[in-house]
Design a protein around this motif. Sequence first.
Motif, short mmCIF file in Angstrom:
data_model
loop_
_atom_site.label_atom_id
_atom_site.label_comp_id
_atom_site.label_asym_id
_atom_site.label_seq_id
_atom_site.Cartn_x
_atom_site.Cartn_y
_atom_site.Cartn_z
N LEU A 35 0.86 -1.18 0.00
CA LEU A 35 0.00 0.00 0.00
C LEU A 35 0.90 1.23 0.00
CD1 LEU A 35 -2.82 -1.02 2.52
CD2 LEU A 35 -2.37 -1.81 0.20
N ASP A 36 0.51 2.23 -0.78
CA ASP A 36 1.37 3.40 -0.98
C ASP A 36 0.86 4.58 -0.15
OD1 ASP A 36 2.89 5.48 -1.88
OD2 ASP A 36 2.53 5.14 -4.01
N PHE A 37 1.61 4.90 0.89
CA PHE A 37 1.20 5.98 1.79
C PHE A 37 1.84 7.32 1.43
CE2 PHE A 37 0.43 2.05 4.05
CZ PHE A 37 -0.83 2.28 4.60
N SER A 38 2.41 7.39 0.24
CA SER A 38 3.18 8.58 -0.13
C SER A 38 2.45 9.52 -1.07
CB SER A 38 4.49 8.15 -0.79
OG SER A 38 4.22 7.69 -2.10
N LYS A 39 1.16 9.25 -1.34
CA LYS A 39 0.49 10.00 -2.40
C LYS A 39 -0.61 10.93 -1.88
CE LYS A 39 2.54 8.30 -6.18
NZ LYS A 39 3.19 7.11 -5.77
N GLY A 40 -0.48 11.35 -0.63
CA GLY A 40 -1.51 12.22 -0.09
C GLY A 40 -2.47 11.46 0.79
N ILE A 41 -3.70 11.95 0.90
CA ILE A 41 -4.60 11.33 1.89
C ILE A 41 -5.22 10.01 1.41
CG2 ILE A 41 -5.15 13.58 2.95
CD1 ILE A 41 -7.99 13.23 1.82
N TYR A 42 -5.12 9.75 0.11
CA TYR A 42 -5.70 8.49 -0.41
C TYR A 42 -4.60 7.47 -0.72
CZ TYR A 42 -9.84 11.36 -1.08
OH TYR A 42 -10.91 12.19 -0.88
N LEU A 43 -4.98 6.20 -0.66
CA LEU A 43 -4.10 5.13 -1.14
C LEU A 43 -4.27 5.07 -2.65
CD1 LEU A 43 -4.82 2.23 1.41
CD2 LEU A 43 -2.78 3.66 1.29
N GLN A 44 -3.51 5.90 -3.35
CA GLN A 44 -3.68 5.97 -4.81
C GLN A 44 -3.17 4.69 -5.45
OE1 GLN A 44 -5.27 8.37 -6.06
NE2 GLN A 44 -4.77 10.33 -5.09
N GLY A 45 -3.77 4.36 -6.57
CA GLY A 45 -3.26 3.25 -7.38
C GLY A 45 -3.52 1.89 -6.78
N LEU A 46 -4.46 1.83 -5.85
CA LEU A 46 -4.75 0.54 -5.22
C LEU A 46 -5.38 -0.41 -6.24
CD1 LEU A 46 -4.76 -0.55 -2.16
CD2 LEU A 46 -7.22 -0.21 -2.33
N ASP A 47 -4.81 -1.57 -6.37
CA ASP A 47 -5.33 -2.56 -7.31
C ASP A 47 -6.46 -3.37 -6.63
OD1 ASP A 47 -5.81 -4.61 -9.06
OD2 ASP A 47 -3.71 -5.17 -9.33
N ARG A 48 -7.66 -3.14 -7.01
CA ARG A 48 -8.87 -3.85 -6.58
C ARG A 48 -9.20 -3.78 -5.08
NH1 ARG A 48 -7.35 -9.23 -9.72
NH2 ARG A 48 -5.30 -8.32 -9.32
N GLY A 49 -8.34 -4.28 -4.24
CA GLY A 49 -8.69 -4.27 -2.82
C GLY A 49 -7.47 -4.55 -1.96
N ILE A 50 -7.72 -4.78 -0.69
CA ILE A 50 -6.62 -4.98 0.27
C ILE A 50 -6.67 -6.41 0.80
CG2 ILE A 50 -5.74 -4.26 2.54
CD1 ILE A 50 -6.92 -1.45 1.80
N ILE A 51 -5.50 -7.03 0.84
CA ILE A 51 -5.41 -8.40 1.35
C ILE A 51 -4.30 -8.45 2.40
CG2 ILE A 51 -4.95 -10.82 0.78
CD1 ILE A 51 -5.75 -10.10 -2.13
N ALA A 52 -4.68 -8.80 3.61
CA ALA A 52 -3.68 -8.96 4.67
C ALA A 52 -3.74 -10.41 5.14
CB ALA A 52 -3.99 -8.02 5.84
N CYS A 53 -2.58 -11.04 5.24
CA CYS A 53 -2.57 -12.44 5.65
C CYS A 53 -1.50 -12.69 6.70
CB CYS A 53 -2.28 -13.36 4.46
SG CYS A 53 -3.64 -13.46 3.31
N ALA A 54 -1.71 -13.83 7.40
CA ALA A 54 -0.79 -14.17 8.49
C ALA A 54 0.60 -14.54 7.98
CB ALA A 54 -1.39 -15.31 9.31
N GLY A 55 0.74 -14.90 6.71
CA GLY A 55 2.07 -15.24 6.20
C GLY A 55 2.08 -15.22 4.69
#
Length: 451
Positions: A411-431
């Motif tokens: 995830l790119d936190f460098s583009k202002g207040i939005y997560l710009q360029g996010l591809d479809r959605g967010i996936i967080a996993c244990a490994g």
Amino acid sequence: MTVFRSNLGTKIPQPFFFNNNFLKTHVNLLVSFHNRNYPKSRNPILCLPKSDKKTHQMEKNSNWVAIESDPGEKYAEELEIAVKAVHVACLLCQKVQEKLIFNGDEDVQAKDDNSPVTIADWSVQATVSWILSQAFGAQNVSIVAEEDIEALSKSNAISLLSSVVKTVNDSLSAASTFGIEPPVTALETAEVLEAISRCNSAGGPTGRFWVLDPVDGTLGFVRGDQYAIALALVENGEVVLGVLGCPNYPMNKEWLNYQNGYRRILSRLTKSSSESWDGKGCVLYATRGSKKAWMQPLVSGDKGWVWPNSARPIKVSAIDNPVLATFCEPVEKANSSHSFTQGLAHSVGLRNQPLRVYSMVKYAAIARGDAEIFMKFARAGYKEKIWDHAAGVVIIQEAGGVVTDAGGRPLDFSKGIYLQGLDRGIIACAGSSLHEKIMRAVDASWNSSSL
Ligand SMILES: Nc1ncnc2c1ncn2[C@@H]1O[C@H](COP(=O)(O)OS(=O)(=O)O)[C@@H](OP(=O)(O)O)[C@H]1O
Ligand SMILES: [Mg+2]
Ligand SMILES: [Mg+2]
Ligand SMILES: [Mg+2]
């Protein structure tokens, strides 16, 4: 391997980590050191061993060593203040939530997009902003945060505003138990408004700014359910520190599993003394690169509070088989497609019911090892905000987990207040192994979905 040379060409050994005790006993002189080949996020410095007294001759000294600050030490001061501020904010929210459950909807305002906001959102933003400014100097503190003062400044908001001012002052006067010096005199309305509106940084790729979601999962908050207070520090576009306060998520994981609402359980337990209820919640935190994430019980602050009070390390779950995994996702269908994740869950053989939990408590659940997968697929066109993710991402990563967009990019936190360029959605996993399986399944399901 990076080889360092002093300005006289002396070879410098490989960097190693140090801590403050090492510095006190071994080091005589520290010199900031910049090298183009060195990762920017680290802070290489040169030191002269204590045994060498001739500090003025350092250029001629061949005993220089390059040392690298332990990331956990580098942000030690910021981390301590951030954790204390989040504790104060959690206690503030607990009090407001109690009242809110009693008073009902009259204490809940609607924003232009119809999402809820309460005195807790504004009061936490003011309180954290004030604490950070006091600690580091207002001129040094830049904050990106969710709330603004527009609604509070309207002529019909006088009573709302005075509730916020009172809540902020009450919580700051109790903050001394965390070693935070309260204001000499109670903050005036204008000072509270200024503390809220000061959080107007636009973020970006350079420099340092804090990211605050004063109440994440406000819907959960007003429903007497889960919510979180999320504070992160971003430096040169990278999250370097995250703190997540989860006032309704005690150390015991069972508390997440009340799918029919936490509120009913809460009210039942507060009436009954037979069941054990610590009611304290937890605060999680991590510093980038430390490979450690920590959890401490939310302390009431009435006993002498000593940092880092009873913190214990947390780790993601070892489960990498989707059949055994539990996934969590937003409660509201409007915030993430339940039908898409349901199909995906089926395709990878996930048997457990999804854990639908409000707020970044989902990130906390993955970091603590209480669940293995978090997925959020917002409707097309919705732009994710950095404050909804920054703190949770670094905590999961340092606890051993993986967080990316559905294209596998961080995830790119460098583009202002939005997560710009996010591809479809967010996936967080244990490994990483579980993460790869979920990513493959997303790719396979995506084209046939209506998202
Ligand atoms: N339409 C839409 N789609 C996706 N996301 C949205 C949307 N609207 C709002 N938000 C943001 O979601 C934050 C709450 O996320 P949750 O995971 O807690 O959602 S849920 O309440 O459990 O459904 C919520 O954070 P808070 O406002 O801090 O509560 C919002 O920033
Ligand atoms: Mg939020
Ligand atoms: Mg919020
Ligand atoms: Mg909101």
